[in-house]
Design an enzyme around this catalytic site. Structure first.
Site, PDB file in Angstrom:
ATOM      1  N   TYR A  43       0.811  -1.223   0.000  1.00 31.90           N
ATOM      2  CA  TYR A  43       0.000   0.000   0.000  1.00 31.90           C
ATOM      3  C   TYR A  43       0.844   1.273   0.000  1.00 31.90           C
ATOM      4  O   TYR A  43       0.397   2.300  -0.489  1.00 31.90           O
ATOM      5  CB  TYR A  43      -0.931   0.022   1.212  1.00 31.90           C
ATOM      6  CG  TYR A  43      -1.908  -1.123   1.251  1.00 31.90           C
ATOM      7  CD1 TYR A  43      -2.822  -1.317   0.216  1.00 31.90           C
ATOM      8  CD2 TYR A  43      -1.918  -2.014   2.314  1.00 31.90           C
ATOM      9  CE1 TYR A  43      -3.721  -2.374   0.245  1.00 31.90           C
ATOM     10  CE2 TYR A  43      -2.812  -3.076   2.356  1.00 31.90           C
ATOM     11  CZ  TYR A  43      -3.707  -3.254   1.320  1.00 31.90           C
ATOM     12  OH  TYR A  43      -4.595  -4.298   1.345  1.00 31.90           O
ATOM     13  N   THR A  44       2.014   1.230   0.590  1.00 35.96           N
ATOM     14  CA  THR A  44       2.814   2.453   0.721  1.00 35.96           C
ATOM     15  C   THR A  44       3.722   2.642  -0.488  1.00 35.96           C
ATOM     16  O   THR A  44       4.066   1.694  -1.192  1.00 35.96           O
ATOM     17  CB  THR A  44       3.673   2.419   1.995  1.00 35.96           C
ATOM     18  OG1 THR A  44       4.541   1.281   1.954  1.00 35.96           O
ATOM     19  CG2 THR A  44       2.804   2.329   3.237  1.00 35.96           C
TER      20      THR A  44
END
EC number: 5.6.2.2
Length: 800
Positions: A119-120
């Site tokens: 996600y990052t």
């Protein structure tokens, strides 16, 4: 396939393998390199991002891609450990200057976990690229990666002293490191001064580098600790939160925390302060709120009206992570070995690294410049005989033949000939000829400059200084942590720690003590106190939880017990034995207990022993900060016991009564104040085989009640007593009998507070009213109360 079996001892194998493992985790995992301030996994992450073009000027890329690159090429370990290291490099509450910029949830100062790597997104920060700058110019050594498929740098060029700027923490086999972050501008300034003067002292360096500069700010106390750490690598400082005071509309005050100590978990800190409030460890806190938002950290502690906010703050400094101690342990890898280093050694190691980096870069640039100069000279020569060169090339069979002809006919070198045959036709204009001549001049100047740098050490140092100044100018920031020279002593008012509450203190003759709420006491009554068989109440009185209890024993010792430390026990339940609070000897007996509100008083204690010794000591002498063991109140000689402890506000009369019926009354003014370890002076001149059974204060309205072993009680008025001087024989209070004479086993001064007596034998007890005992003359033996044939010989008497 043949097997090879080695016969080795388990001890040798374990020792060898653990030695290898220890060396690996020391050099390859847990400790930073002094030159670039990075651990291997951090270095590999930054290099992998740089190699893949994941730089500050490009778009963010998924963190998972970087983690995959690092694991696949450089760091064959778990993805979670690589991602954790990557996330830490992006956390601005961990690093003074982040080396990775990250989009998405990268954790928090509350120790919340980051979002999953899928996600990052991340990329190198601009400052991180200064660590990697010129790495493609042969500035540092490269080694094969774990599977020999590519190369990785042993160290980064590190164009600023990252070890000091961002610090490091880690634990390995036998070593640990704790290096705090510092202000980049200060570190660079100190490095510049070190370059100018390699003999500069730590004191002089500290004019430029004031001390640590934590990303979370806070207040640092202890210049001496900083200096010690900078000299030896080890030192201790205090880091406390920045706390301000606000006044609310309702008149209440609240403490506002805007900065907390480095690496303190904010949510745990808030929870701890709220626990102190809920458990009533500190009185005066109404509510604790975490008001942190995107504008910054903010913890609000709302206080009660009229409470001493400074004392609350000091209590929290002492009992929570609002203040912590930070211990320097500046260990880093230097020359392949872990070393404990002071600040001069760290700067020196960094400077030597930079000298090597700049020298290597200069050699690389010089080599390229000389190669280019050689090509340019060939092109200029070719252009000067252009028609002949063109004719020669046209007459050649192919490119290879043309090159050979150029080398043979016009004495061009292989490199020059290659450049000539590759020359495009448009480059044959006058403009390009002028450009080549201009480039030639520039190359001449550059080569001269580069050779000067390599030949002149001062010139090389000037290059380092110029580049450090550029970084300082570009990335400098204001100091976040305030430094105070002295470590402030924390003084906590008792009122803050202990809520003020009136309670009932009780002590039994067998040493059971407790505090009881007034409500529980009133609901029961004195006679309903919880007791063991054969025990009785020695004393009970109303006290405050902020008072102190002094418990005196027959050994001449006392126990110092704050009332609030006593267990809160209902009146009908058994108390706690004093030995569970403070350890005492098996044959040690409690003889009296007193309550002190304030030790700053003129009151005094009088101590009397069985063998007729007495002394006076002032109350302030008994104040102490040690609660964990008995303390000396008076020296008691061997074969003697302390039998009486009295507390007086001013000098007054005391009466001494002995076993053989002698009595001496005198004023305490005859006693000098003495220290706690003194034995005192003679109280009464005892007959042979006589001993003291009572020493108590007496006044004109009092009577004295005495019990003999034969079951007789005798009560006399004050007027019978004759005031005399200390150390005399005194007067006789019994009629001496030739056969089975009376001997006093117990005596007490009776005041208006006393109404009952209790006689004790080994197996029986007898109760009665004191007023039923008529007053006697001096030379009588009193009235028989019990028949010793049935009751047994009287051994003691208590009054209440």
């Amino acid at each position: 396939m043949s097997e090879i079996i080695q016969d080795l001892s388990l001890e040798d194998v374990l020792g060898d393998r653990f030695g290898r493992y220890s060396k690996y985790i020391i050099q390859e995992r847990a400790l930073p390199d002094v030159r670039d301030g990075l651990k291997p996994v951090q270095r590999r992450i930054l290099y992998a991002m740089y190699s893949s073009g994941n730089t500050h000027d490009k778009n963010f890329r998924k963190s998972a891609k970087t983690v995959g690159d690092v694991i696949g090429q450089y760091h064959p370990h778990g993805d979670s450990s690589v991602y954790e290291a990557m996330v830490r490099l992006s956390q601005d509450w961990k690093l003074r200057h982040v080396l990775i910029e990250m989009h998405g949830n990268n954790g928090s100062i509350d120790n919340d976990p980051p979002a999953a790597m899928r996600y990052t997104e991340a990329k190198l920060s601009l400052l991180a690229e200064e660590l990697l700058r010129d790495i493609n110019k042969e500035t540092v050594s490269f080694i094969p990666n774990y599977d020999d498929t590519t190369l990785e740098p042993m160290v980064l060029p590190s164009r600023f002293p990252n070890l000091l700027v961002n610090g490091s923490t880690g634990i390995s086999a036998g070593y640990a490191t704790d290096i705090p972050p510092h202000n980049l501008a200060e570190v660079i300034q100190a490095t510049l001064k070190y370059i100018d003067n390699p003999d500069i002292t730590v004191n002089q360096l500290m004019k430029y580098i004031k001390g640590p500069d934590f990303p979370t700010g806070g207040i640092i106390q202890g210049i001496d600790g900083i200096k010690k750490a900078y000299e030896s690598g080890k030192g201790r400082i205090i880091v406390r939160s920045k706390v301000e005071e606000e006044t609310l509309r309702n008149g209440r005050k609240q403490l506002i925390i805007t900065e907390i100590p480095y690496e303190v978990n904010k949510s745990s800190l808030v929870k701890r302060i709220d626990e102190l409030r809920a458990d009533k460890k500190v009185d005066g806190i109404v509510e604790v709120r975490d008001e942190t938002d995107r504008t910054g950290l903010r913890i609000a502690i709302e206080l009660k009206k009229d409470v001493n906010s400074e004392s609350i703050k000091n209590y929290l400094y002492k009992n929570s992570d609002l203040q912590i101690s930070y211990n320097f342990n500046m260990v880093a890898i230097s020359d392949g070995r872990p070393k404990l280093m002071g600040i001069r050694q760290i700067i020196d190691s960094y400077l030597n690294h930079q000298i090597e980096v700049v020298a290597n870069r200069t050699k690389f640039e010089l080599d390229n410049a000389e190669k280019r100069m050689h090509i340019v000279e060939g092109l200029i020569k070719a252009l000067s005989i252009l028609d002949k060169v063109i004719e020669l090339i046209r007459s050649s069979k192919n490119k290879c033949d043309a090159k050979e002809n150029l080398i043979e006919v016009y004495e061009f070198t292989e490199e020059q000939a290659e450049a000539i045959v590759m020359l495009q036709l448009y480059r044959l204009t006058n403009t390009d000829i002028v450009a080549l001549e201009g480039e030639h001049k520039e190359l001449e100047a550059l080569i001269k400059q580069l050779r000067h740098i390599l030949d002149n050490h001062d010139a090389l140092l000037n290059v380092i200084k110029e580049e450090l100044n550029e970084i300082k100018k570009k990335f400098k920031s204001e100091r976040l942590s305030l430094i105070e020279a002295e470590i402030e002593e924390i003084k906590i008012d008792k009122e803050v720690m202990v809520p003020s509450e009136e309670v009932i203190l009780s002590m039994t003759r067998h040493g059971y003590i407790k505090r009881t709420s007034i409500r529980s006491f009133n609901a029961s009554g004195v006679e309903d106190i919880g007791l063991k068989d054969g025990d009785s109440l020695l004393k009970h009185q109303e006290v405050n939880t902020q008072d102190t209890v002094l418990v005196f024993t027959n050994k001449g010792r006392y126990l110092f017990i704050p009332v609030h430390k006593l267990a809160d026990i209902r009146w009908k339940e058994l108390g706690q034995h004093v030995s569970q609070i403070v350890p005492i000897e098996e044959d040690e007996v409690v003889i009296n207990v007193f309550n002190e509100k304030d030790f700053n008083t003129d009151a005094f204690y009088v101590f009397a022993t069985q063998n007729g010794m007495i002394k006076k000591s002032t109350v302030p002498l008994f104040k102490t900060t040690r609660f964990n063991k008995p303390l000396i109140a008076t020296k008691v000689k061997e074969n003697d016991d302390l039998i009486s402890v009295m507390r007086f506000e001013k000098d007054q009369l005391i009466t001494v009564i002995t076993n053989k019926g002698m009595s001496l009354t005198y004023n305490t003014s005859e006693l000098s104040d003495t220290g706690l370890r003194a034995a005192g002076v003679k109280s009464i001149n005892l007959k042979a085989e006589d001993f003291v059974v009572m020493t108590e204060g007496v006044s004109e309205n009092d009577t004295i009640l005495m019990a003999t072993q034969r079951g007789s009680l005798k009560r006399i008025s004050f007027k019978i007593l004759q005031v005399a001087k200390r150390a005399q024989r005194g007067i006789t209070l019994l009629k001496e009998l030739k056969k089975n004479p009376h001997r006093i086993v117990a005596a007490h001064v009776v005041t208006g507070e006393h109404s009952q007596y209790t006689l004790y034998s080994k197996s029986n007890e007898e109760h009665g009213l004191i007023n039923d005992i008529h007053k006697s003359e001096q030379y009588t033996n009193g009235s028989f109360i019990v028949d010793t044939d049935d009751f047994g010989e009287v051994i003691d008497m208590y009054i209440s």
